[in-house]
Design a protein around this motif. Sequence first.
Motif, PDB file in Angstrom:
ATOM      1  N   ASN A 134       7.409  -2.344   9.178  1.00 23.01           N
ATOM      2  CA  ASN A 134       6.658  -1.541   8.217  1.00 23.01           C
ATOM      3  C   ASN A 134       5.885  -0.416   8.897  1.00 23.01           C
ATOM      4  O   ASN A 134       5.205  -0.629   9.904  1.00 23.01           O
ATOM      5  N   GLY A 135       5.976   0.763   8.312  1.00 26.83           N
ATOM      6  CA  GLY A 135       5.246   1.914   8.817  1.00 26.83           C
ATOM      7  C   GLY A 135       5.975   2.718   9.862  1.00 26.83           C
ATOM      8  O   GLY A 135       5.498   3.779  10.274  1.00 26.83           O
ATOM      9  N   THR A 136       7.147   2.261  10.317  1.00 29.03           N
ATOM     10  CA  THR A 136       7.913   2.961  11.345  1.00 29.03           C
ATOM     11  C   THR A 136       8.905   3.909  10.681  1.00 29.03           C
ATOM     12  O   THR A 136       9.811   3.469   9.978  1.00 29.03           O
ATOM     13  N   THR A 140      -0.051   4.415  -0.367  1.00 29.31           N
ATOM     14  CA  THR A 140      -0.863   5.622  -0.215  1.00 29.31           C
ATOM     15  C   THR A 140      -0.046   6.778   0.338  1.00 29.31           C
ATOM     16  O   THR A 140      -0.121   7.917  -0.155  1.00 29.31           O
ATOM     17  N   TRP A 141       0.759   6.521   1.375  1.00 33.16           N
ATOM     18  CA  TRP A 141       1.572   7.594   1.957  1.00 33.16           C
ATOM     19  C   TRP A 141       2.491   8.193   0.912  1.00 33.16           C
ATOM     20  O   TRP A 141       2.659   9.420   0.840  1.00 33.16           O
ATOM     21  N   ASP A 201       0.860  -1.172   0.000  1.00 31.56           N
ATOM     22  CA  ASP A 201       0.000   0.000   0.000  1.00 31.56           C
ATOM     23  C   ASP A 201       0.904   1.233   0.000  1.00 31.56           C
ATOM     24  O   ASP A 201       1.596   1.507   0.986  1.00 31.56           O
ATOM     25  N   HIS A 257       4.730   7.145  12.784  1.00 29.94           N
ATOM     26  CA  HIS A 257       4.210   5.860  12.338  1.00 29.94           C
ATOM     27  C   HIS A 257       3.230   6.131  11.200  1.00 29.94           C
ATOM     28  O   HIS A 257       2.348   6.975  11.320  1.00 29.94           O
ATOM     29  N   VAL A 258       3.405   5.424  10.115  1.00 29.58           N
ATOM     30  CA  VAL A 258       2.616   5.624   8.905  1.00 29.58           C
ATOM     31  C   VAL A 258       1.742   4.396   8.680  1.00 29.58           C
ATOM     32  O   VAL A 258       2.187   3.257   8.888  1.00 29.58           O
ATOM     33  N   GLU A 259       0.504   4.616   8.265  1.00 27.80           N
ATOM     34  CA  GLU A 259      -0.392   3.502   7.971  1.00 27.80           C
ATOM     35  C   GLU A 259       0.123   2.743   6.749  1.00 27.80           C
ATOM     36  O   GLU A 259       0.316   3.314   5.685  1.00 27.80           O
ATOM     37  N   THR A 260       0.376   1.469   6.919  1.00 23.69           N
ATOM     38  CA  THR A 260       0.825   0.626   5.806  1.00 23.69           C
ATOM     39  C   THR A 260      -0.071  -0.605   5.720  1.00 23.69           C
ATOM     40  O   THR A 260      -0.843  -0.889   6.621  1.00 23.69           O
ATOM     41  N   GLY A 261       0.050  -1.317   4.651  1.00 21.84           N
ATOM     42  CA  GLY A 261      -0.752  -2.519   4.482  1.00 21.84           C
ATOM     43  C   GLY A 261      -0.498  -3.123   3.126  1.00 21.84           C
ATOM     44  O   GLY A 261       0.586  -2.965   2.556  1.00 21.84           O
TER      45      GLY A 261
END
Length: 558
Positions: free
Chosen positions: A418-420, A61-62, A59, A434-438
């Motif tokens: 992931n996301g850190t 998105t960020w 993902d 922290h970033v939303e990941t997926g």
Amino acid sequence: MSGRDRLIYLPLGGAGEIGMNAYVYGYGKPGKERLILVDLGIAFPDMDTTPGVDIIVPDITWLTENLNRLEAVFITHGHEDHVGGVGHLYPQIKKPIHCRAFTANLARRKLQEKGQDPKVVHTAPSFPQMIDAGPFKVGFLPVSHSIPESNALVIDSPAGRIIHTGDFKIDRSPVVGQPFSDDLWAEAARPGVRALVCDSTNVFSKNEGRSEAEVAPNLKPLVQSATGMFVATTFASNVARLQSLAIAGEAAGRSICLMGRAMRRMTEAAREEGILTDFPKTISPEEAADIPRENLMLIVTGSQGERRAASAQLSRGKYFGMELKEGDTFLFSSKTIPGNEKEVARIMNNLSELGVDVVTDDDGLYHVSGHANRPDLEFMHNLTQPQIVVPMHGEHRHLREHAKVADAGGRIGIVAPNGTMIDLAGNEPRVVDHVETGRTYLDGSALVGQFDGVVRDRIRMALNGHVVVAVMVDDDNEILEDTWVDIRGLPEQVRGSASLADIMEEHLAGQLARVNTRTANDDEALEGLIVKGVRKVAQDEIGKRPEVTVLITRLSAE
């Protein structure tokens, strides 16, 4: 402190898992850093958690929300978990892609397959030459791995040098491609390394890694001792192994046939880039059909149990006219990636039922890993002398163990899944966001978000079955008696010979006969009543709570 420039590292995939690699680096004022992306890979689905999905991509998105800050994309090597997302996600990024010649060949093919311009892929020189990308200078540092032209990245920023290892091993005789060069790596480390972002896959393996050159001598006697047709499967990207297998087959007097699209694509790319120069002559599957079994060797895709690959299809019957029989030999010259055990075992059992002799790498004779074991990781730490070690390319337990190894060596190890987002610019690394990941699923030709509900609903239907109910309501809001029920994925008969659909229809008929006009006029209320009734019957009869779709047709006097 908050206003100083940051040197950030942010994994969007590949940290806390093995696969789907995508790492962001940035330098500048907080929230305004100029960015580069390292790798854009995929992961593969399984029927238990992602049924029907074709592939999985990170993902991003960020990244797309900060696209005006992105300078370029750098791909370390040609494995699918590092380059496989290029064709699918490039339309969202549209930034220059840099990689070495062999990887560039593969990346261009992926873009062409999706109808995109392959000219956006730029062939990069090797270190010590560097590529400018905003505040960064990036160099491709050759490293040995299980695919030709693998590279670490030397990433220079105003805050210091980072070395991103990519996937690597210490192999000074890799058969195909460049050997590991201690001198070149020492040169890269000489100015000082602020952070080593390092492969963690084999951190729990405490023996020194083995060279690809150790495999070839074991293959020749195995092929020569076989009596029927000889079939071997390995990773299609392991060009060195393909060559060793083909040479062993040729030495045994066998004609060599490559089967599987990925196998042919990899060898074509390696020939085009001058990496494969001594590969034995091969024949087509059509020509192979006319060769006596004892004189034929097939090298096929599907070492990880992929259902549509050549190995699986051969185990189930014919593939391109070829059929395995009793007395044939099938070699798995590969390691089964965790999560693929069931599919690989299914193929092995199918082959056994055909009377085929299955040979695996249980004795360590026919495969070596492309990733550094713990002693090799410690060697890399000592060679580069980094201030900070950031483990990547591994599950969380791998990252944590690798950080402990770094700490034991007197360095600062930090776990960043992931996301850190971590800032590497200070005296010590620190988590700053922290970033939303997926995950994003390629479902057919559509990209579907992990939380969009498509796969969740598919799993629910697989677990609980599906019931469709059709009802008709006249213009006086009277529900007509002929309610229709259709079931899928549930037993048709219960209680001996009773029809489950008939029981549901009978229950709904009694229930709907008591519905007042207000409920009959409200689609949402009527649907809720029907769903509750269907699930009550299913629970009473078979202990299931199926997914229910209600079709309400309203008749008009006109």
